[in-house]
Design an enzyme around this catalytic site. Structure first.
Site, PDB file in Angstrom:
ATOM      1  N   HIS A   1       0.842  -1.213   0.000  1.00  0.00           N
ATOM      2  CA  HIS A   1       0.000   0.000   0.000  1.00  0.00           C
ATOM      3  C   HIS A   1       0.875   1.260   0.000  1.00  0.00           C
ATOM      4  O   HIS A   1       1.839   1.346   0.755  1.00  0.00           O
ATOM      5  CB  HIS A   1      -0.840  -0.051   1.286  1.00  0.00           C
ATOM      6  CG  HIS A   1      -1.858   1.007   1.405  1.00  0.00           C
ATOM      7  ND1 HIS A   1      -1.718   2.066   2.265  1.00  0.00           N
ATOM      8  CD2 HIS A   1      -3.044   1.169   0.787  1.00  0.00           C
ATOM      9  CE1 HIS A   1      -2.782   2.835   2.170  1.00  0.00           C
ATOM     10  NE2 HIS A   1      -3.612   2.311   1.284  1.00  0.00           N
TER      11      HIS A   1
ATOM     12  N   ASP B   1      -6.757  15.075  -5.597  1.00  0.00           N
ATOM     13  CA  ASP B   1      -6.413  13.714  -5.176  1.00  0.00           C
ATOM     14  C   ASP B   1      -7.632  13.081  -4.514  1.00  0.00           C
ATOM     15  O   ASP B   1      -8.052  13.524  -3.448  1.00  0.00           O
ATOM     16  CB  ASP B   1      -5.250  13.822  -4.175  1.00  0.00           C
ATOM     17  CG  ASP B   1      -4.903  12.505  -3.522  1.00  0.00           C
ATOM     18  OD1 ASP B   1      -5.211  11.456  -4.091  1.00  0.00           O
ATOM     19  OD2 ASP B   1      -4.297  12.548  -2.423  1.00  0.00           O
ATOM     20  N   MET B   2      -8.204  12.072  -5.149  1.00  0.00           N
ATOM     21  CA  MET B   2      -9.439  11.504  -4.578  1.00  0.00           C
ATOM     22  C   MET B   2      -9.549   9.994  -4.799  1.00  0.00           C
ATOM     23  O   MET B   2      -9.040   9.443  -5.768  1.00  0.00           O
ATOM     24  CB  MET B   2     -10.651  12.150  -5.242  1.00  0.00           C
ATOM     25  CG  MET B   2     -10.713  11.904  -6.736  1.00  0.00           C
ATOM     26  SD  MET B   2     -12.390  12.044  -7.357  1.00  0.00           S
ATOM     27  CE  MET B   2     -12.297  10.949  -8.777  1.00  0.00           C
ATOM     28  N   ALA B   3     -10.266   9.364  -3.881  1.00  0.00           N
ATOM     29  CA  ALA B   3     -10.681   7.976  -4.091  1.00  0.00           C
ATOM     30  C   ALA B   3     -11.858   8.011  -5.063  1.00  0.00           C
ATOM     31  O   ALA B   3     -12.564   9.027  -5.149  1.00  0.00           O
ATOM     32  CB  ALA B   3     -11.120   7.367  -2.761  1.00  0.00           C
TER      33      ALA B   3
ATOM     34  N   LYS C   1     -20.338   7.022 -13.537  1.00  0.00           N
ATOM     35  CA  LYS C   1     -19.124   7.776 -13.897  1.00  0.00           C
ATOM     36  C   LYS C   1     -17.943   7.368 -12.996  1.00  0.00           C
ATOM     37  O   LYS C   1     -16.840   7.120 -13.471  1.00  0.00           O
ATOM     38  CB  LYS C   1     -19.386   9.279 -13.783  1.00  0.00           C
ATOM     39  CG  LYS C   1     -20.497   9.738 -14.714  1.00  0.00           C
ATOM     40  CD  LYS C   1     -20.743  11.218 -14.563  1.00  0.00           C
ATOM     41  CE  LYS C   1     -21.984  11.622 -15.342  1.00  0.00           C
ATOM     42  NZ  LYS C   1     -22.251  13.049 -15.250  1.00  0.00           N
TER      43      LYS C   1
ATOM     44  N   GLY D   1      -7.102  20.818  -3.360  1.00  0.00           N
ATOM     45  CA  GLY D   1      -5.888  20.726  -2.547  1.00  0.00           C
ATOM     46  C   GLY D   1      -5.666  21.938  -1.659  1.00  0.00           C
ATOM     47  O   GLY D   1      -4.781  21.923  -0.797  1.00  0.00           O
TER      48      GLY D   1
END
Ligand code: NAI
Length: 353
Positions: A120, A178-180, A228, A310
């Site tokens: 990870h 920055d995203m899941a 999406k 950010g």
């Protein structure tokens, strides 16, 4: 409310680094991994900060991370390469892959480095910011353990497969998105469980694939924006998994299944040198202009202002560097103790109550 304690960032760094070393991680790697966890907490990304430490420590102590990885950099073209990570510590492997990427992008203007087989790697923003601070546009995506149901499905298939893009900005820190690709991280469900709170029905589904507001019944997370987000997470798996010949979708190793073997995860870094397309100084000035114009945008009801991606993390980061980071007292006690880990993850069903 959980009791917390505030630590200065250098103090938190030393405690995390010490725990990594106690678990058996070599010095340089302990430093790199500790840096990233402190960065995440400082940015307010607590789902990927010190809260992950006892999991990492257990995995290191049980042999799931190769302590002295025999890595290999395989350049496959002027702008393409695979960095074979031998299931080493994700943060350490990604740093090396990025360093190779920096050399390639300086030479050819473009670098696509695929990281093959690592553990990870944490918050993507950490790597993107480093690249953008050097003046590059950077994109990264990585695989993660299956936890999300596909749009219209009732069984978990994809991971929360994050996507991040960073770009340099004049007179300001870089813009880092920055995203899941899932609506919420698994950590948020755990948080609701511990507080016995209901969750919005847009977050997750039960065993029949039905949206649920009961965190105890969650058996799968939902993708962002329906089809999406589902499409995006599939593309992440194609680029960071299939392209590198790695397991994909439901075949990706689960985080907790077996902490004694490597996870074989994949990640990609795409670096672009703006100077190959435009004047690099102009480029940064225009991004600053975009940010300034967004700041001037009239806030909607209930908002104080428009922030760029950010920006809130950056504000939090600066406050944390100045004033310290709040962490749960229970974690502080763990950091100070001689306990390496709590032996609580191996073989655990992530969804079990
Ligand atoms: P999030 O939902 O907190 O933020 C997503 C994006 O939206 C960020 O770029 C943030 O700056 C932006 N944003 C949030 N609020 C905003 C606002 N008010 N105005 C403008 N922009 C705003 O992030 P999420 O999805 O919870 O991900 C957290 C971290 O987890 C990321 O660092 C990600 O890389 C990491 N992650 C890592 C995984 C791994 O396996 N390595 C798996 C999944 C996530």
């Amino acid at each position: 409310m959980e009791e917390t304690i505030k630590l200065k960032t250098p103090e938190l760094f030393v405690l995390i680094e010490r725990k990594f070393k106690q678990a058996g991680l070599p010095d340089e790697q302990a430093k790199e991994a500790a840096n990233q966890l402190v960065f995440a907490d400082a940015c307010g990304i607590h789902s990927h900060g010190v809260v992950r430490l006892d999991y990492y420590a257990e995995q290191i102590a049980k042999g799931g991370i190769t302590l002295h990885p025999e890595t290999k950099f395989e350049q496959t073209g002027p702008s393409t390469a695979i960095f074979h990570g031998d299931n080493g510590m994700g943060q350490f492997i990604c740093r090396q892959a990025l360093e190779h990427g920096f050399k390639m992008v300086a030479e050819s203007g473009l670098a696509l480095v695929g990281v093959s087989k690592m553990s990870h790697s944490g918050a993507l923003g950490y790597y993107l910011k480093k690249a953008a601070e050097k003046g590059y546009i950077a994109l990264s995506m990585c695989q993660s353990d299956p936890m999300v149901v596909p749009f219209g499905g009732s069984e978990i298939y994809f991971g929360t497969n994050p996507i991040g893009i960073g770009a340099p900005c004049a007179d300001r820190p870089p813009v880092v998105f920055d995203m899941a690709t899932s609506v919420q991280a698994w950590g948020k469900i755990l948080d609701a469980r511990s507080k016995k709170q209901k969750i919005p029905t847009t977050w997750a589904v039960d065993k029949d694939g039905k949206p649920t507001d009961d965190p105890m019944k969650v058996q799968g997370l939902l993708p962002i924006a329906g089809p999406k987000g589902y499409g995006l997470m599939m593309m992440v798996d194609i680029l960071a998994g299939v392209l590198l010949g790695l397991p994909f979708g439901k075949h990706v190793s689960s985080m907790y299944d077996d902490l004694t073997t490597g996870r074989n995860l994949g990640q990609i870094f795409l670096l672009i040198d703006p100077k190959r397309f435009t004047d690099p100084h102009e480029f940064k000035i225009k991004i600053k202009q975009m940010v300034d114009e967004l700041h001037e945008n009239k806030p909607a009801d209930g908002f104080d202002q428009v922030y760029y991606p950010g920006e809130l993390s950056q504000i939090k980061y600066e406050t944390s560097i100045e004033g310290g980071i709040e962490i749960p007292t229970s974690i502080y006690e763990y950091l100070q103790s001689e306990t390496v880990h709590f032996n609580q993850y191996n073989g655990k069903d992530a969804f079990a109550e």
